[in-house]
Motif scaffolding. Structure first.
Motif, PDB file in Angstrom:
ATOM      1  N   ALA A  99       0.847  -1.214   0.078  1.00 42.90           N
ATOM      2  CA  ALA A  99      -0.108  -0.049   0.077  1.00 42.90           C
ATOM      3  C   ALA A  99       0.804   1.292   0.075  1.00 42.90           C
ATOM      4  O   ALA A  99       0.708   2.419  -0.882  1.00 42.90           O
ATOM      5  N   ARG A 100       2.085   1.028   0.829  1.00 46.94           N
ATOM      6  CA  ARG A 100       3.029   2.416   0.842  1.00 46.94           C
ATOM      7  C   ARG A 100       3.561   2.830  -0.778  1.00 46.94           C
ATOM      8  O   ARG A 100       3.441   3.875  -1.168  1.00 46.94           O
ATOM      9  N   LEU A 101       3.756   1.613  -1.358  1.00 51.13           N
ATOM     10  CA  LEU A 101       4.496   1.599  -2.681  1.00 51.13           C
ATOM     11  C   LEU A 101       3.383   2.297  -3.549  1.00 51.13           C
ATOM     12  O   LEU A 101       3.895   3.135  -4.447  1.00 51.13           O
ATOM     13  N   GLN A 102       2.251   1.645  -3.638  1.00 47.84           N
ATOM     14  CA  GLN A 102       1.138   1.978  -4.445  1.00 47.84           C
ATOM     15  C   GLN A 102       0.882   3.609  -4.205  1.00 47.84           C
ATOM     16  O   GLN A 102       0.723   4.415  -5.154  1.00 47.84           O
ATOM     17  N   ALA A 103       0.947   4.102  -2.913  1.00 49.03           N
ATOM     18  CA  ALA A 103       0.595   5.092  -2.616  1.00 49.03           C
ATOM     19  C   ALA A 103       1.694   6.362  -3.140  1.00 49.03           C
ATOM     20  O   ALA A 103       1.327   7.146  -3.740  1.00 49.03           O
ATOM     21  N   GLU A 104       2.883   5.928  -3.021  1.00 47.95           N
ATOM     22  CA  GLU A 104       4.083   6.522  -3.367  1.00 47.95           C
ATOM     23  C   GLU A 104       3.842   6.865  -4.929  1.00 47.95           C
ATOM     24  O   GLU A 104       4.061   7.842  -5.795  1.00 47.95           O
ATOM     25  N   GLN A 105       3.482   5.675  -5.548  1.00 45.53           N
ATOM     26  CA  GLN A 105       3.398   5.843  -7.193  1.00 45.53           C
ATOM     27  C   GLN A 105       2.307   6.571  -7.674  1.00 45.53           C
ATOM     28  O   GLN A 105       2.506   7.530  -8.705  1.00 45.53           O
ATOM     29  N   ALA A 106       1.026   6.476  -6.958  1.00 42.28           N
ATOM     30  CA  ALA A 106       0.027   7.566  -6.994  1.00 42.28           C
ATOM     31  C   ALA A 106       0.502   8.928  -7.035  1.00 42.28           C
ATOM     32  O   ALA A 106      -0.076   9.866  -7.697  1.00 42.28           O
ATOM     33  N   MET A 107       1.199   9.083  -5.927  1.00 44.61           N
ATOM     34  CA  MET A 107       1.667  10.663  -5.691  1.00 44.61           C
ATOM     35  C   MET A 107       2.386  11.074  -7.039  1.00 44.61           C
ATOM     36  O   MET A 107       2.227  12.354  -7.554  1.00 44.61           O
ATOM     37  N   ARG A 108       3.350  10.208  -7.638  1.00 42.66           N
ATOM     38  CA  ARG A 108       4.106  10.634  -8.740  1.00 42.66           C
ATOM     39  C   ARG A 108       3.045  10.683  -9.959  1.00 42.66           C
ATOM     40  O   ARG A 108       3.267  11.439 -10.794  1.00 42.66           O
ATOM     41  N   ASP A 113      -6.025  13.869  -6.601  1.00 40.56           N
ATOM     42  CA  ASP A 113      -5.458  12.513  -6.655  1.00 40.56           C
ATOM     43  C   ASP A 113      -4.141  12.590  -5.563  1.00 40.56           C
ATOM     44  O   ASP A 113      -3.883  11.724  -5.073  1.00 40.56           O
ATOM     45  N   LEU A 114      -3.454  13.926  -5.518  1.00 39.91           N
ATOM     46  CA  LEU A 114      -2.557  13.944  -4.634  1.00 39.91           C
ATOM     47  C   LEU A 114      -2.877  13.917  -3.267  1.00 39.91           C
ATOM     48  O   LEU A 114      -2.310  13.093  -2.344  1.00 39.91           O
ATOM     49  N   ALA A 115      -3.946  14.424  -2.892  1.00 32.56           N
ATOM     50  CA  ALA A 115      -4.509  14.304  -1.736  1.00 32.56           C
ATOM     51  C   ALA A 115      -5.208  12.950  -0.922  1.00 32.56           C
ATOM     52  O   ALA A 115      -4.462  12.591  -0.035  1.00 32.56           O
ATOM     53  N   ARG A 116      -5.369  12.326  -2.057  1.00 36.22           N
ATOM     54  CA  ARG A 116      -5.765  10.889  -1.622  1.00 36.22           C
ATOM     55  C   ARG A 116      -4.770  10.029  -1.607  1.00 36.22           C
ATOM     56  O   ARG A 116      -4.568   9.219  -0.739  1.00 36.22           O
ATOM     57  N   ALA A 117      -3.767  10.267  -2.360  1.00 31.00           N
ATOM     58  CA  ALA A 117      -2.484   9.372  -2.185  1.00 31.00           C
ATOM     59  C   ALA A 117      -1.791   9.795  -1.019  1.00 31.00           C
ATOM     60  O   ALA A 117      -0.912   9.068  -0.468  1.00 31.00           O
ATOM     61  N   GLU A 118      -1.678  11.079  -0.700  1.00 32.94           N
ATOM     62  CA  GLU A 118      -0.782  11.556   0.630  1.00 32.94           C
ATOM     63  C   GLU A 118      -1.565  10.761   1.947  1.00 32.94           C
ATOM     64  O   GLU A 118      -1.063  10.218   2.781  1.00 32.94           O
TER      65      GLU A 118
END
Length: 136
Positions: free
Chosen positions: A95-104, A111-116
């Motif tokens: 989940a951490r890796l997916q969130a970091e990818q979503a931020m990129r 999208d950025l807020a959800r990823a953060e």
């Protein structure tokens, strides 16, 4: 004189126990609650919630919610709450890796807020799981 602590999610009562102290991640900063605390209602952010009983600190990962404090009772209404031994570290790391990818890959500020938020949740889960490993 102990405090009655209740941690509740939409799915279940996670904990109902008498404890000596509660420490929670409020949006205004970490809040420590002892017996006979003044009444308080606060919003919780994703973070580590700890309670102390008989000198032992027990960590939980919460993903936000509300906390109501009365002189001898603390009620946590959490979006999610997990004991350290309930956390699947592999899933939390994914989940951490997916969130970091979503931020990129973000397309908008939403999208950025959800990823953060997702990154914060995953990070908290990993921190709480690490606390469990360090105690073993």
């Amino acid at each position: 004189m102990p405090i009655q602590l209740e941690i509740v999610t939409a799915e279940r009562v996670v904990l109902s126990e008498e404890v000596d102290m509660v420490s929670a991640p409020s949006v205004e900063g970490r809040v420590g609650i002892l017996p006979r605390h003044e009444p308080l209602l606060t919003v919780l952010q994703p973070g580590e919630l700890h309670y102390v009983k008989n000198g032992v600190s027990m960590p939980y990962a919460i993903s936000g919610g509300f906390m109501e404090v009365l002189p001898n009772r603390v009620t946590i209404l959490a979006d999610t709450a997990e004991r350290a031994d309930e956390i699947d570290e592999t899933r939390a790391e994914q989940a951490r890796l997916q969130a970091e990818q979503a931020m990129r890959d973000r397309q908008s500020t939403e999208d950025l807020a959800r990823a953060e938020i997702a990154l914060r949740r995953a990070t908290v889960r990993l921190q709480v799981a690490k606390l469990r490993r360090n105690r073993q």
